[in-house]
Design a protein around this motif. Structure first.
Motif, PDB file in Angstrom:
ATOM      1  N   SER A   1      90.180  37.885  70.102  1.00  0.00           N
ATOM      2  CA  SER A   1      90.428  39.146  69.405  1.00  0.00           C
ATOM      3  C   SER A   1      91.612  39.866  70.028  1.00  0.00           C
ATOM      4  O   SER A   1      91.985  39.616  71.184  1.00  0.00           O
TER       5      SER A   1
ATOM      6  N   PHE B   1      82.890  53.329  65.048  1.00  0.00           N
ATOM      7  CA  PHE B   1      82.766  52.240  64.083  1.00  0.00           C
ATOM      8  C   PHE B   1      81.356  52.255  63.493  1.00  0.00           C
ATOM      9  O   PHE B   1      80.375  52.458  64.212  1.00  0.00           O
TER      10      PHE B   1
ATOM     11  N   GLU C   1      79.620  49.435  61.457  1.00  0.00           N
ATOM     12  CA  GLU C   1      79.890  48.066  61.027  1.00  0.00           C
ATOM     13  C   GLU C   1      78.626  47.361  60.535  1.00  0.00           C
ATOM     14  O   GLU C   1      77.505  47.736  60.873  1.00  0.00           O
ATOM     15  N   HIS C   2      78.860  46.322  59.721  1.00  0.00           N
ATOM     16  CA  HIS C   2      77.759  45.538  59.164  1.00  0.00           C
ATOM     17  C   HIS C   2      77.937  44.073  59.541  1.00  0.00           C
ATOM     18  O   HIS C   2      78.801  43.716  60.344  1.00  0.00           O
TER      19      HIS C   2
ATOM     20  N   TYR D   1      80.804  41.649  61.771  1.00  0.00           N
ATOM     21  CA  TYR D   1      81.702  42.280  62.742  1.00  0.00           C
ATOM     22  C   TYR D   1      81.457  41.670  64.123  1.00  0.00           C
ATOM     23  O   TYR D   1      80.321  41.599  64.604  1.00  0.00           O
TER      24      TYR D   1
ATOM     25  N   THR E   1      83.682  40.778  68.133  1.00  0.00           N
ATOM     26  CA  THR E   1      84.870  40.791  68.983  1.00  0.00           C
ATOM     27  C   THR E   1      84.669  39.770  70.093  1.00  0.00           C
ATOM     28  O   THR E   1      83.566  39.652  70.642  1.00  0.00           O
TER      29      THR E   1
ATOM     30  N   GLY F   1      79.144  42.249  69.018  1.00  0.00           N
ATOM     31  CA  GLY F   1      79.229  42.476  67.580  1.00  0.00           C
ATOM     32  C   GLY F   1      77.911  42.965  67.040  1.00  0.00           C
ATOM     33  O   GLY F   1      77.002  43.368  67.793  1.00  0.00           O
ATOM     34  N   VAL F   2      77.769  42.924  65.718  1.00  0.00           N
ATOM     35  CA  VAL F   2      76.552  43.375  65.050  1.00  0.00           C
ATOM     36  C   VAL F   2      75.436  42.360  65.297  1.00  0.00           C
ATOM     37  O   VAL F   2      75.626  41.154  65.121  1.00  0.00           O
TER      38      VAL F   2
ATOM     39  N   HIS G   1      73.586  45.723  61.227  1.00  0.00           N
ATOM     40  CA  HIS G   1      74.274  47.025  61.164  1.00  0.00           C
ATOM     41  C   HIS G   1      74.393  47.568  62.576  1.00  0.00           C
ATOM     42  O   HIS G   1      73.453  47.473  63.369  1.00  0.00           O
TER      43      HIS G   1
END
Length: 272
Positions: A9, A22, A24-25, A28, A30, A79-80, A86
Motif C-alpha cells: 500500500s 474512515f 469503510e466496508h 478495505y 492496507t 482492514g475491515v 464494516h
C-alpha cells in the motif's frame, strides 16, 4: 491466519502528523510489510477492524471502544474484519514529541501492537479530541498543524487515564470531576456529584476517597481554593468577587478556608 502477499500500500509522508476519519466496508485493507517510520493510532467508533500479526496464526481485533497503537517498523496488515464487514475509525499517523513517550506505554497485545479499552466518558473525550485533530489539520489557519498536534496530545492524555499501568480513575468519577471543573460556582455537594456519576451517595463517596485519597467535599474545596489562588495572583479583582466566582457565598468563610489552605489570608497571599 496466513498473511496475505498483496501489493504494498501507499506509505504516506508524515512530517508531524496525518489524521483522518474512515468509514469503510468489506474489501478495505492496507498492507505495508515494513510498517512506517511513524506511530499509527486508530480509534474504533463502530464495526470492527483487524490487524494481522507477523509469524503468528492469529489476528488482533479492533472493536468499538478500543484504541490501537502500532509502533514504527511494525507490519501494517489491517482492514475491515470480514464478519462485521464494516469499520468506522479515526486514525492518526504521528511522530511523538519526546515528552509524549510515557503516554505511549500501553499494554502490548502483539509485537508492536498496543491497545486500550476506554470507559464511556473517556471514550467520548478521546473521540472529541481526535475529531478536533482531524478538523484542525484541514484548517486554513497557519496555526492549524499546532492546533491539531495539541488535540492529539489531549487524546493521548485521555488515553492515559485508561491505561492500567498508570494511575486510573473510575470512568464514573471522571464525569463528576468534569462537572466540578466545568463550573466551580455551581451546587457541587456530594448528592449532585453522585448523580453525575450515576452512583449512590455512599458508594460514590467511598469510591472517590478510595481512588483520589480525599473526600468529595474536600476535593471540591481544594479545586475552588486553587482557582482562587490563581485569580489572586493574576487579577486585581476584589476578594469578595473572587470568593463568589469560585463558589463561596460567604466571603468571611472563604477567608477562613483560604487561610487554612495556604497558611495566609487572601490579602497577604496576594501581596506576596
Amino acid at each position: 491466519m496466513n498473511l496475505r502477499d498483496p501489493a504494498e500500500s501507499f506509505t504516506p509522508t508524515v512530517r508531524r502528523l496525518l489524521a483522518g476519519e474512515f468509514d469503510e466496508h468489506a474489501g478495505y485493507a492496507t498492507y505495508r510489510s515494513n510498517g512506517t517510520t511513524d506511530f499509527l493510532l486508530t480509534h474504533t467508533l463502530g464495526g470492527r477492524g483487524r490487524y494481522g500479526v507477523r509469524e503468528a496464526s492469529r489476528e488482533v481485533l479492533a472493536d468499538e471502544g478500543l484504541t490501537t497503537l502500532v509502533r514504527p517498523g511494525t507490519l501494517h496488515d489491517y482492514g475491515v474484519e470480514p464478519e462485521l464487514r464494516h469499520w468506522h475509525f479515526l486514525f492518526v499517523h504521528f511522530h511523538p514529541k519526546p515528552d509524549w513517550l510515557p503516554l505511549l506505554d500501553w499494554p502490548e497485545v502483539a509485537p508492536g501492537i498496543h491497545q486500550l479499552r476506554s470507559g464511556d466518558q473517556a471514550f467520548e473525550r478521546i473521540t472529541e479530541s481526535l475529531q478536533a485533530c482531524v478538523r484542525f489539520q484541514g484548517s486554513v489557519l497557519p496555526q492549524g498543524d499546532l492546533l491539531s498536534l495539541n488535540a492529539l496530545e489531549a487524546a493521548l492524555l485521555w488515553c492515559d487515564t485508561q491505561n492500567p499501568s498508570a494511575a486510573q480513575i473510575d470512568d464514573r468519577l471522571l464525569r463528576a470531576i468534569e462537572l466540578v471543573d466545568r463550573d466551580l460556582r455551581a451546587e457541587l455537594d456530594v448528592a449532585v456529584l453522585a448523580r453525575a456519576a450515576n452512583l449512590s451517595v455512599s458508594r460514590f463517596a467511598h469510591l472517590f476517597r478510595e481512588q483520589l485519597g480525599v473526600t468529595p467535599q474536600r476535593f471540591v474545596e481544594r479545586r475552588r481554593l486553587d482557582a482562587a489562588c490563581r485569580l489572586l495572583e493574576l487579577t486585581t479583582r476584589p476578594i469578595a468577587t473572587i470568593a463568589t466566582e469560585v463558589g463561596f457565598t460567604n466571603p468571611l468563610y472563604f477567608s477562613t478556608r483560604f487561610r487554612h489552605h495556604t497558611g495566609l489570608p487572601p490579602t497577604t497571599y496576594r501581596h506576596r
